[in-house]
Design a protein around this motif. Structure first.
Motif, PDB file in Angstrom:
ATOM      1  N   UNK A   1      11.743 -13.161  -3.422  1.00 12.69           N
ATOM      2  CA  UNK A   1      11.112 -13.381  -2.113  1.00 12.69           C
ATOM      3  C   UNK A   1       9.714 -13.958  -2.234  1.00 12.69           C
ATOM      4  N   UNK A   2       9.398 -14.551  -3.394  1.00 14.60           N
ATOM      5  CA  UNK A   2       8.103 -15.202  -3.575  1.00 14.60           C
ATOM      6  C   UNK A   2       8.326 -16.479  -4.381  1.00 14.60           C
ATOM      7  N   UNK A   3       7.366 -17.384  -4.288  1.00 12.01           N
ATOM      8  CA  UNK A   3       7.486 -18.651  -4.992  1.00 12.01           C
ATOM      9  C   UNK A   3       7.419 -18.445  -6.507  1.00 12.01           C
ATOM     10  N   UNK A   4       8.197 -19.250  -7.216  1.00 16.80           N
ATOM     11  CA  UNK A   4       8.186 -19.261  -8.669  1.00 16.80           C
ATOM     12  C   UNK A   4       7.926 -20.672  -9.166  1.00 16.80           C
ATOM     13  N   UNK A   5       7.278 -20.777 -10.304  1.00 17.61           N
ATOM     14  CA  UNK A   5       7.095 -22.088 -10.922  1.00 17.61           C
ATOM     15  C   UNK A   5       8.396 -22.494 -11.619  1.00 17.61           C
ATOM     16  N   UNK A   6       8.555 -23.778 -11.927  1.00 20.75           N
ATOM     17  CA  UNK A   6       9.770 -24.208 -12.639  1.00 20.75           C
ATOM     18  C   UNK A   6      10.018 -23.437 -13.932  1.00 20.75           C
ATOM     19  N   UNK A   7       8.978 -23.178 -14.717  1.00 21.31           N
ATOM     20  CA  UNK A   7       9.184 -22.440 -15.967  1.00 21.31           C
ATOM     21  C   UNK A   7       9.633 -21.009 -15.719  1.00 21.31           C
ATOM     22  N   UNK A   8       9.108 -20.377 -14.686  1.00 25.48           N
ATOM     23  CA  UNK A   8       9.566 -19.031 -14.345  1.00 25.48           C
ATOM     24  C   UNK A   8      11.045 -19.045 -13.960  1.00 25.48           C
ATOM     25  N   UNK A   9      11.433 -20.062 -13.205  1.00 27.23           N
ATOM     26  CA  UNK A   9      12.837 -20.191 -12.794  1.00 27.23           C
ATOM     27  C   UNK A   9      13.739 -20.394 -14.013  1.00 27.23           C
TER      28      UNK A   9
ATOM     29  N   UNK B   1       6.947 -21.293 -21.314  1.00 25.33           N
ATOM     30  CA  UNK B   1       5.637 -20.672 -21.131  1.00 25.33           C
ATOM     31  C   UNK B   1       5.307 -20.606 -19.640  1.00 25.33           C
ATOM     32  N   UNK B   2       5.270 -19.408 -19.100  1.00 26.89           N
ATOM     33  CA  UNK B   2       5.068 -19.245 -17.657  1.00 26.89           C
ATOM     34  C   UNK B   2       3.624 -19.438 -17.236  1.00 26.89           C
ATOM     35  N   UNK B   3       2.725 -19.548 -18.210  1.00 27.19           N
ATOM     36  CA  UNK B   3       1.340 -19.865 -17.881  1.00 27.19           C
ATOM     37  C   UNK B   3       1.151 -21.356 -17.638  1.00 27.19           C
ATOM     38  N   UNK B   4       2.124 -22.168 -18.048  1.00 27.32           N
ATOM     39  CA  UNK B   4       2.022 -23.621 -17.922  1.00 27.32           C
ATOM     40  C   UNK B   4       2.769 -24.069 -16.671  1.00 27.32           C
ATOM     41  N   UNK B   5       2.089 -24.829 -15.825  1.00 24.25           N
ATOM     42  CA  UNK B   5       2.694 -25.310 -14.591  1.00 24.25           C
ATOM     43  C   UNK B   5       2.641 -26.835 -14.527  1.00 24.25           C
ATOM     44  N   UNK B   6       1.471 -27.383 -14.664  1.00 21.51           N
ATOM     45  CA  UNK B   6       1.285 -28.839 -14.518  1.00 21.51           C
ATOM     46  C   UNK B   6       1.898 -29.608 -15.688  1.00 21.51           C
TER      47      UNK B   6
ATOM     48  N   UNK C   1       4.719 -26.884  -2.328  1.00 20.98           N
ATOM     49  CA  UNK C   1       4.206 -28.115  -2.926  1.00 20.98           C
ATOM     50  C   UNK C   1       2.779 -27.923  -3.431  1.00 20.98           C
ATOM     51  N   UNK C   2       1.921 -27.344  -2.620  1.00 22.78           N
ATOM     52  CA  UNK C   2       0.525 -27.156  -3.024  1.00 22.78           C
ATOM     53  C   UNK C   2       0.383 -26.073  -4.100  1.00 22.78           C
ATOM     54  N   UNK C   3       1.288 -25.087  -4.106  1.00 19.58           N
ATOM     55  CA  UNK C   3       1.282 -24.122  -5.208  1.00 19.58           C
ATOM     56  C   UNK C   3       1.592 -24.831  -6.520  1.00 19.58           C
ATOM     57  N   UNK C   4       2.576 -25.721  -6.471  1.00 18.79           N
ATOM     58  CA  UNK C   4       2.995 -26.438  -7.684  1.00 18.79           C
ATOM     59  C   UNK C   4       1.890 -27.347  -8.214  1.00 18.79           C
TER      60      UNK C   4
ATOM     61  N   UNK D   1      -2.082 -34.834 -10.589  1.00 16.60           N
ATOM     62  CA  UNK D   1      -2.101 -33.662  -9.714  1.00 16.60           C
ATOM     63  C   UNK D   1      -2.953 -33.929  -8.478  1.00 16.60           C
ATOM     64  N   UNK D   2      -4.049 -34.653  -8.654  1.00 14.48           N
ATOM     65  CA  UNK D   2      -4.894 -34.999  -7.509  1.00 14.48           C
ATOM     66  C   UNK D   2      -4.155 -35.914  -6.545  1.00 14.48           C
ATOM     67  N   UNK D   3      -3.393 -36.854  -7.106  1.00 14.16           N
ATOM     68  CA  UNK D   3      -2.611 -37.758  -6.254  1.00 14.16           C
ATOM     69  C   UNK D   3      -1.562 -36.992  -5.467  1.00 14.16           C
ATOM     70  N   UNK D   4      -0.876 -36.036  -6.124  1.00 16.72           N
ATOM     71  CA  UNK D   4       0.120 -35.240  -5.409  1.00 16.72           C
ATOM     72  C   UNK D   4      -0.535 -34.457  -4.274  1.00 16.72           C
ATOM     73  N   UNK D   5      -1.730 -33.950  -4.506  1.00 14.63           N
ATOM     74  CA  UNK D   5      -2.439 -33.241  -3.443  1.00 14.63           C
ATOM     75  C   UNK D   5      -2.760 -34.166  -2.277  1.00 14.63           C
ATOM     76  N   UNK D   6      -3.217 -35.373  -2.592  1.00 14.88           N
ATOM     77  CA  UNK D   6      -3.520 -36.331  -1.514  1.00 14.88           C
ATOM     78  C   UNK D   6      -2.265 -36.660  -0.708  1.00 14.88           C
ATOM     79  N   UNK D   7      -1.143 -36.778  -1.405  1.00 18.15           N
ATOM     80  CA  UNK D   7       0.119 -37.043  -0.715  1.00 18.15           C
ATOM     81  C   UNK D   7       0.475 -35.868   0.198  1.00 18.15           C
TER      82      UNK D   7
END
Length: 390
Positions: free
Chosen positions: A66-74, A193-198, A239-242, A271-277
Motif C-alpha cells: 500500500x505504498x510506493x516502491x522503487x524498481x529495485x525494491x519491486x 541494491x534498494x538504496x539505488x534509484x536513479x 513519478x516525482x518519487x522516482x 533526472x532534472x529533465x524528468x522533473x521538468x517534464x
C-alpha cells in the motif's frame, strides 16, 4: 526437461500504461510462464484495468503493497517469490513484440549466458530508434593517485548495439527496462541494491560485471520502451518519487565509491529533465493565467504535444506551420522571422517556447533579438518562455 520462467512485472515511473503492457505480454508470449505482478499503491483506475487483463488467468501471483516502491525494491520482491529457472524483469511501460521472450531464452541457452537483454526501441510500435546507453560500453582498470580504479568507457564501433543483428556478449548489461536472468545468478550476486534509484541500470551492470556473469545482447528480441509525455496527473506522485533530485544526487555520490570508479558515466541532468517534464501540468496552468482560452497562440514544441490531452482547451498553432501541421525547424533566421510574422498576422496572441526548444533562441539569434525588441517576455522559467504578442 525444458527450463521454467517467471515474469516479474513491475512499475518504473508510472502506472497508466500497465494494462496495455500486460495485455501485450499475454498476446505475444508463446512459451509457458508464471507471472508475478507487483502492485505498489497503484491508482485505483489503473489497477482495475490490470485486474481486467488478469481475470481468469492462471499461474499469476500479485504482490500488494500500500505504498510506493522503487524498481529495485519491486525486483527483490519478485526474486523472493520466484522459484523458476529464469526470472525476466519487465517494467510496466514496456511494449513487447512477437517472440520477445522465446528469443531471450534461446540466447541464454544457446550462447550461452546467464543474463539476456533485448533490443529496446524508444517509443510506440513502428518507431525504430534504439534505446541504449552508449557510454556504458566496457571497463578498464587505471592507476590513479588514489590507487587502482575502474573506468567505464563508451562502446567501440564494433560493440555498438545499434549496429548489426547478431547475438553477442557485452560487458555491461545496460538499460534495465527488460532483462532475463538465470535464477542462479542471485546465488552469486546480492539482490538489487534498494538504496539505488536513479542509477539502477549502472549499478546492476557493475554487479554482474564484478561477478563475471556473462551477458548476451539478443537483437532478435524486440521490446519498446515508452513513457507518455508528460505523465498523467494521477501518475505524478509516483513519478516525482522516482525522479527525486536529492536521491539522484545520492546515487551520483555513492556509485563511484561503491564500485571504485574513476567517475560515473551520468549526471543529474536527466533526472532534472524528468522533473521538468513532470511539471508541465503546472506550466499549463501558468499559460491559462496568461492566455485567454479563446485566443490562439504559437506553440514552439517540435510537435511534442500534438494531440496530447495536456493542451486540450488551448488553441495552438504549430511553429513552423503548413496546413495546420508542424513543418519542421526553420532553415535560418530570415525564414523564422517571415513565418512568425505570417502567423502573428492571423491573430496569434502569444508565442510559447517549451523547454526542449530553448535551443532555438540560442541558434536563431536574430529571430530571438527580433522577439525581444518587439514584444514583452511575460514568463520565463526552466520550462516555458512566453512572449505576449497582443
Amino acid at each position: 526437461m525444458s527450463s521454467t520462467i517467471t515474469i516479474g512485472f513491475i512499475p518504473r515511473e508510472q502506472f497508466s500504461l500497465a494494462a496495455e503492457s500486460l495485455q501485450r505480454i499475454f498476446d505475444y508470449t508463446h512459451i509457458p510462464f508464471n507471472l508475478i505482478v507487483v502492485d505498489c499503491n497503484t491508482p485505483k483506475v489503473y489497477w482495475q484495468q490490470i485486474e481486467q487483463v488478469l481475470d481468469g488467468r492462471s499461474h499469476v501471483e500479485v504482490i500488494h503493497k500500500n505504498h510506493y516502491l522503487t524498481p529495485n525494491q519491486c525486483k527483490n520482491l519478485v526474486i523472493q517469490q520466484a522459484k523458476d529457472d529464469f526470472v525476466c524483469f519487465i517494467e510496466s511501460d514496456v511494449i513487447v513484440e512477437e517472440g520477445w521472450l522465446s528469443q531471450l531464452m534461446a540466447a541464454c541457452e544457446e550462447h550461452p549466458a546467464d543474463v539476456a537483454i533485448p533490443r529496446i526501441i524508444e517509443g510506440r510500435l513502428g518507431e525504430t530508434k534504439l534505446h541504449w546507453d552508449p557510454n556504458l560500453g566496457h571497463i578498464r582498470s587505471v592507476q590513479t593517485t588514489d590507487g587502482v580504479k575502474y573506468e567505464i568507457l563508451p562502446f567501440t564501433d564494433e560493440q555498438q548495439l545499434d549496429k548489426g543483428s547478431h547475438r553477442r556478449t557485452i560487458e555491461l548489461s545496460g538499460e534495465a527496462h527488460c532483462q532475463l536472468y538465470r535464477r542462479s545468478v542471485f546465488d552469486q550476486v546480492a539482490p538489487f541494491d534498494e538504496e539505488v534509484v536513479y542509477l539502477d541500470w549502472i549499478d546492476s551492470s557493475l554487479a554482474l560485471y564484478n561477478a563475471k556473469i556473462p551477458v548476451v545482447f539478443e537483437p532478435k528480441s524486440v521490446v519498446h520502451f515508452w513513457h507518455p509525455f508528460p505523465p498523467r496527473r494521477d501518475d505524478l506522485d509516483y513519478f516525482f518519487m522516482r525522479w527525486d533530485l536529492e536521491r539522484a544526487q545520492q546515487d551520483l555520490d555513492r556509485i563511484p565509491k561503491k564500485w571504485n570508479l574513476v567517475q560515473v558515466t551520468a549526471d543529474l541532468e536527466f533526472a532534472m529533465e524528468r522533473n521538468r517534464i513532470g511539471q508541465l501540468h503546472a506550466s499549463m496552468e501558468e499559460l491559462k493565467a496568461l492566455i485567454p482560452p479563446q485566443k490562439p497562440f504559437i506553440l514552439v514544441d517540435e510537435d511534442w504535444l500534438n494531440s496530447n490531452e495536456i493542451i486540450e482547451g488551448f488553441r495552438t498553432i504549430p511553429f513552423t506551420e503548413h496546413n495546420g501541421q508542424y513543418w519542421g525547424a526553420p532553415t535560418d533566421d530570415d525564414t523564422a522571422i517571415r513565418e512568425f510574422e505570417r502567423l502573428h498576422q492571423t491573430g496569434a496572441s502569444a508565442i510559447v517556447f517549451l523547454m526542449h526548444t530553448f535551443w532555438w533562441l540560442e541558434y536563431y539569434t536574430r529571430f530571438h533579438d527580433y522577439l525581444r525588441q518587439k514584444f514583452p517576455c511575460v514568463l520565463q522559467n526552466e520550462r516555458l518562455i512566453v512572449f505576449d504578442l497582443r
